[in-house]
Every structure is written in structure tokens, then in C-alpha cells.
Design a protein around this motif. Structure first.
Motif: not given
Ligand SMILES: NC(=[NH2+])NCCC[C@H](N)C(=O)O
Length: 304
Positions: A80, A84, A88, A109, A112-113, A116, A164
Motif C-alpha cells: 500500500c 500510494a 501521488s 494505498g 492515501a495517494g 495526499n 487517510s
């Protein structure tokens, strides 16, 4: 559409019991994803696959569980974090991230990306809630915990790589829900996420529901992530999934839902994810083919 879509494969199956979803990215590519995307006017680039550790390589003396009953949690973290980073970087390059699973744990993941630093809503098309925590899970499988992880529920609040915080529960909508575990159900009921079950879809129709789900996800935020678990569909249409549940959305409802994603979210759609295609359980790759068709609808394919 003047947009470059970057495909990122995540051949991950450690978050699920039935092995085989690791072949999902190949099956989806083989079914013609790039051609479908180019046909709707996007430029499609393939960013290749993220490396996923093989369970056979694990040191048999290390404990496979962490945080109570979460299986392969350490490996899930490695994957993950890489997802991410790739997502991103894609956004930073001005491209659109299209992530192919793999089991649904990879959504941790992707979220999260995709967030950001940006407030983000999520529409989660899935038969399941994926709202278990390591305390409530009946299976230990992280793919049944991914949404709870993203939202920092229970012990996930203390797991920074999984949580997140730019995704607020108020901006999360589940669509197609029909299979919740007993304790998971309480967690969902006590949360601020919006849940659109199959019963709601029966009563109100898919277009009304998806429009509302997108409104929920985009209220006060500038971007929305769509996570499409192919088990949202009825197994008659999508047999190649790891955890099929009868009574899902039909072929036509799925297309209508994705067409609405394109029309109603428009440029606010900031990332898209296709998960849980399991070629071993499929019939002649039809679930992967359907996944490609639905992606095309989400990117603007229409009859006229
Ligand atoms: N994304 C999925 N296919 N999730 C399946 C989850 C199944 C079950 N609720 C579990 O936690 O194990």
C-alpha cells in the motif's frame, strides 16, 4: 477527453482468502483496457505493476497476524505504501491514476495517494462494507477492512499508513451493499457513512442512488475517488470474483452507474480503482471484459 490515464497494476491477493485475484491486472489488460480507454479519447499509458511479496517467501517463523487478527498486515503495508507513492506521483504528473487490483486491501494505498493533502470523497461500489477492524473481522482478511482502515476506525486510528484523514465519513457512500458481518454492521450503523443497499436500489433505481452517492461524496470537497469492486455486480454477470454474493446489480445498472460517474462527477473524478477480478474463478475472462467496458463508461463512453 484530453486526459492521460496511467494504469497501475497491483497483483495483490494477500488480503483475500482465495488466491487468484493477483492475476486480475493481467486479465483486465488482456481484455483490452487500453483500447477501450483510447476509444473514448483518453491517452492511456501503462505504469506497470507494483511488486507484491509472495506468501511462499515469508519466513515461516514470523507471525502472519498483526494488530490482532489482520493477516499479512506487514506485507499489505509495503504494497500500500508503494501504491500510494505511485498514485501521488501520477497525480503530480498531471495524469489520472487508474489502479487495477488485486484484492480490495489495495484501496488503502490508492486512497492515501489520491488524497495526499486534499479532501476527498469516496464512492465504494461493493457487495460488502469492508468495514471490519482487526477486532471484528471474522476472516482476518484485510480486504474486508480496507474502508475502515482508510477512515481510521478502531485500532486503525493508530496506523498512520492505513488511515487517510482527508477522507471524512460524511463524504463516503457505499453502493450495492448486501453482505455485512454481524459486528461490522454495528460499526457501519454507528458511522456517518451513507449506505445504499440493494434494497434502496430496488426501491429508488440505480440512477437516483448513484446521483445521491456522488453528491454525498463531493459535498464540500473538490475531488472524488471511485472504487469499483466487481462483486458489486450480480455473480451471474461477474462470476470471476473472490467473494461473490447473489442479488447484485445487473449489467445495465452497472453501466448506468458508471455513465453517471462520468456525467455527474465530471472533472471532480480524480482516481478510479477496479478490484477483485479473479480469473481463476471466471468464465473465459468475461468479468475482466466487463470491468473494461464499465471503465469505458466511467470515462465517457455512451451510446450516442
Ligand atoms: N472487498 C471484498 N471482497 N470484501 C470481502 C469481505 C468479506 C468479509 N466481510 C470479511 O471481512 O472477510
Amino acid at each position: 477527453m484530453d486526459q492521460t490515464v496511467r494504469v497501475l497494476g497491483v497483483p495483490m491477493d494477500l488480503g483475500a482468502d482465495r488466491r487468484g485475484v493477483d492475476m486480475g491486472p493481467s486479465a483486465i489488460r488482456y481484455a483490452g483496457l487500453a483500447e477501450e480507454l483510447e476509444a473514448v479519447g483518453t491517452t492511456c499509458v501503462d505504469g506497470g505493476d507494483i511488486a507484491v511479496p509472495r506468501p511462499e517467501e515469508r519466513d515461516p517463523d514470523t507471525e502472519p497476524f498483526e494488530h490482532g487478527r489482520a493477516k499479512y498486515f506487514r506485507e499489505t503495508r509495503e504494497v500500500c505504501e508503494d501504491v500510494a507513492t505511485a498514485v501521488s506521483a501520477t497525480v503530480a504528473d498531471g495524469e489520472f491514476p487508474l489502479v487495477l487490483g488485486g484484492d480490495h486491501s489495495i484501496a488503502i494505498g490508492t486512497a492515501a495517494g489520491a488524497t495526499n493533502g486534499r479532501d476527498t470523497g469516496i464512492v465504494w461500489f461493493d457487495a460488502h462494507g469492508d468495514f471490519n477492524t482487526p477486532e471484528t473481522t471474522p476472516s482476518g482478511n484485510v480486504h474486508g477492512m480496507s474502508l475502515a482502515a482508510i477512515l481510521g476506525k478502531g485500532p486503525f486510528a493508530e496506523v498512520p499508513w492505513a488511515h487517510s484523514p482527508r477522507v471524512r465519513e460524511e463524504n463516503v457512500a457505499l453502493v450495492g451493499t448486501r453482505a455485512l458481518d454481524e459486528r461490522e454492521r454495528d460499526l457501519v450503523a454507528d458511522s456517518d457513512v451513507s449506505v445504499y443497499t440493494m434494497t434502496d436500489i430496488d426501491e429508488r433505481g440505480i440512477t437516483d442512488i448513484v446521483r445521491e452517492a456522488l453528491d454525498v461524496a463531493t459535498a464540500g470537497v473538490s475531488q472524488v475517488h471511485v472504487s469499483l469492486d466487481m462483486d458489486c455486480l450480480d455473480p451471474d454477470e461477474a462470476p470471476g470474483v473472490g467473494t461473490p454474493v447473489r442479488g447484485g446489480i445487473t449489467y445495465r445498472e452497472a453501466h448506468a452507474a458508471m455513465e453517471l460517474v462520468h456525467e455527474h462527477a465530471g472533472p471532480r473524478l480524480s482516481s478510479f480503482e477496479l478490484v477483485e477480478v479473479n480469473p481463476i474463478l471466471d468464465q473465459h475472462n468475461r468479468t475482466a471484459e466487463l470491468a473494461c467496458e464499465l471503465t469505458a463508461s466511467a470515462f465517457g463512453k455512451s451510446v450516442l
